[in-house]
Design an enzyme around this catalytic site. Structure first.
Site, PDB file in Angstrom:
ATOM      1  N   LEU A   1       0.844  -1.180   0.000  1.00 38.05           N
ATOM      2  CA  LEU A   1       0.000   0.000   0.000  1.00 38.05           C
ATOM      3  C   LEU A   1       0.889   1.244   0.000  1.00 38.05           C
ATOM      4  O   LEU A   1       1.986   1.243   0.549  1.00 38.05           O
ATOM      5  CB  LEU A   1      -0.906   0.011   1.230  1.00 38.05           C
TER       6      LEU A   1
ATOM      7  N   CYS B   1       5.593   6.126  -3.662  1.00 37.27           N
ATOM      8  CA  CYS B   1       5.688   7.328  -2.840  1.00 37.27           C
ATOM      9  C   CYS B   1       5.992   6.990  -1.391  1.00 37.27           C
ATOM     10  O   CYS B   1       6.942   7.521  -0.805  1.00 37.27           O
ATOM     11  CB  CYS B   1       4.388   8.122  -2.929  1.00 37.27           C
TER      12      CYS B   1
ATOM     13  N   GLY C   1      22.504  11.711 -12.509  1.00 40.41           N
ATOM     14  CA  GLY C   1      21.275  12.472 -12.676  1.00 40.41           C
ATOM     15  C   GLY C   1      21.425  13.859 -12.100  1.00 40.41           C
ATOM     16  O   GLY C   1      22.344  14.131 -11.318  1.00 40.41           O
TER      17      GLY C   1
ATOM     18  N   VAL D   1      15.227  16.416  -9.647  1.00 39.39           N
ATOM     19  CA  VAL D   1      14.809  16.582  -8.262  1.00 39.39           C
ATOM     20  C   VAL D   1      15.258  15.407  -7.392  1.00 39.39           C
ATOM     21  O   VAL D   1      15.817  15.601  -6.309  1.00 39.39           O
ATOM     22  CB  VAL D   1      13.278  16.760  -8.184  1.00 39.39           C
TER      23      VAL D   1
ATOM     24  N   HIS E   1       3.854  39.099  12.437  1.00 40.97           N
ATOM     25  CA  HIS E   1       5.261  39.516  12.503  1.00 40.97           C
ATOM     26  C   HIS E   1       5.839  39.112  13.853  1.00 40.97           C
ATOM     27  O   HIS E   1       5.196  39.311  14.887  1.00 40.97           O
ATOM     28  CB  HIS E   1       5.351  41.042  12.337  1.00 40.97           C
TER      29      HIS E   1
END
Length: 445
Positions: A37, A41, A174, A177, A424
């Protein structure tokens, strides 16, 4: 044979999200996964790489504290414990996903799915049918067919996260990213990293003005970057290039991914190059079959796949009126500093525009934190202030970008951002100043 409303093949961030979304509509849903599962990713991509990057970010913070006067002597890296932490986090996330599937009464099939031409699905000894099928089978690492590569031993991202000991040396092939993030994940821990990228620059799909900051940081971390050359051949633990010969102890290919399209080929679906051809609703050339994520065009990103999975379900149930706006898909690089972008890059704008950029060196919170490398950049339509694109570079940029993106998605403009009251001191108040700069009213410049 069990009949379902929707069957989804692949339980990565596109597939499992689509399954849960469909179940929320009361649909009878089957979810099929041949491996783990969460897909690439959660197991060999976004999640493990970001965990390693968090470890390295903490090491850099400790070193920064030393320069402030918070002295930590004899910092040691217990790499097996770090990898154990990585495994524990991933297992917790996968357990959560499985529980979400159970909670939503989704039928989970574990095994390889095959589809017959009449769209009967077979998983092991079980067969099922569905009114609509969503292909979410993801992708696998791509390794270029270099001469002599068969004589070399190397990692891909599918195998790299099984490391048990911190490598003393790592050569990465490579410059995208994945390659850059992996360099940033190990160099601060003490690994000597060499990156070989045959192109002229790194991160060529990302904001051009961010690249020098990343190259500067790579140099500070001791990462050797070699660009603009030709690979000639691989020979054992040596790489022959037009710029010389490089030896390595460990080799990682981070050269992109290719879609898993075996099912689509078997069904004789139409293709566009290596990708499955789909229309604006992500429908394939066969009725009631959809494809999402790395199988189709667009960004190879987990959150893009999730958006597409939700979109397809909404379209199937007749609840989707607009197509996916690709300019609202954020793109993130989790280096230090981070890069977060959405919409158009400056060189892509085809109409009169205004560009404003506010460097973080003048931001009080960034100065306090010692993270002044970066900027907030806005690209707006001239006159109206419509937000065409944005890029935030800096520590926490991937979180900061959301304020700009939410404003755009709500129909807001640079006027809206300029009128907001930001707390701020925060780094995010630089967003408001960048918006004020669109109208020549920036405070801190």
């Amino acid at each position: 044979m069990e009949k379902f409303d929707i069957a989804i093949i692949g339980a990565g961030p596109g597939g499992y999200v689509a399954a849960i979304h469909a179940a929320k509509y009361g649909k009878k849903v089957a979810l099929i996964e041949r491996d783990k599962l969460g897909g690439a990713c959660y197991n060999v991509g976004c999640i493990p790489s970001k965990i390693l990057l968090e470890h390295s970010k903490l090491v850099q913070a400790i070193k920064r504290g030393n320069s402030w006067g918070i002295e930590v002597a004899n910092m040691e890296i217990n790499f097996p414990r770090l990898m154990q932490r990585k495994d524990t986090i991933i297992q917790e996330l996968l357990t959560n996903i499985e529980q979400f599937i159970i909670n939503n009464h989704i039928t989970l099939y574990r095994g390889e799915a095959t589809l017959s031409k009449d769209l009967t699905i077979t998983v092991g000894k079980k067969t099922l049918t569905a009114t609509d099928i969503i292909l979410a089978t993801g992708s696998k690492p791509f390794v270029p067919p270099f001469e002599g590569l068969e004589t070399s031993t190397y990692f891909t991202t599918d195998t790299f996260f099984n490391l048990e000991e911190l490598p003393a040396q790592l050569t990465i092939i490579g410059g995208g990213v994945i390659a850059v993030e992996m360099a940033f994940s190990l160099a601060p821990l003490g690994t000597k990293v060499t990156m070989l990228n045959h192109s002229e620059d790194i991160l060529q799909t990302e904001e051009a003005e961010a690249r020098p900051l990343i190259r500067k940081k790579m140099k500070e971390l001791g990462i050797e970057l070699v660009t603009d050359f030709q690979f000639e051949k691989f020979e054992g633990n040596t790489i022959h290039t037009s710029k010389g010969i490089y030896t390595y102890e460990n080799l990682l290919f981070a050269t992109g991914r290719r879609p898993n399209t075996e099912i689509a080929q078997h069904l004789e679906l139409a293709f566009e190059g290596r990708l499955i051809a789909v229309n604006e609703h992500l429908q394939t050339s066969k009725p009631h079959i959809y494809a999402i994520g790395d199988l189709v065009g667009g960004y190879q990103l987990a959150h893009s796949a999730s958006t597409e999975g939700i979109y397809v379900v909404d379209y199937i149930v007749g609840n989707q009126l607009t197509t996916i706006d690709q300019t609202s898909i954020p793109r993130c690089v989790y280096t230090h500093p981070e890069i977060a972008t959405f919409g158009l890059l400056e060189e892509q704008v085809k109409e009169p525009y205004t560009m404003t950029k506010m460097p973080l060196q003048t931001n009080p919170k960034a100065l306090m934190e010692g993270n002044t490398d970066g900027f907030v950049k806005l690209i707006t339509k001239e006159g109206s202030g419509q937000i065409l694109g944005a890029c935030v570079v800096g520590d926490g940029a991937t979180e900061m970008l959301n304020a700009i993106l939410a404003t755009k998605n709500a129909g807001g403009t640079a006027h809206s951002l300029a009128q907001m009251t930001f707390p701020h001191p925060t780094v995010s108040e630089h967003i408001g100043d960048a918006a004020k700069a669109v109208f020549g009213k920036a405070i801190h410049r």
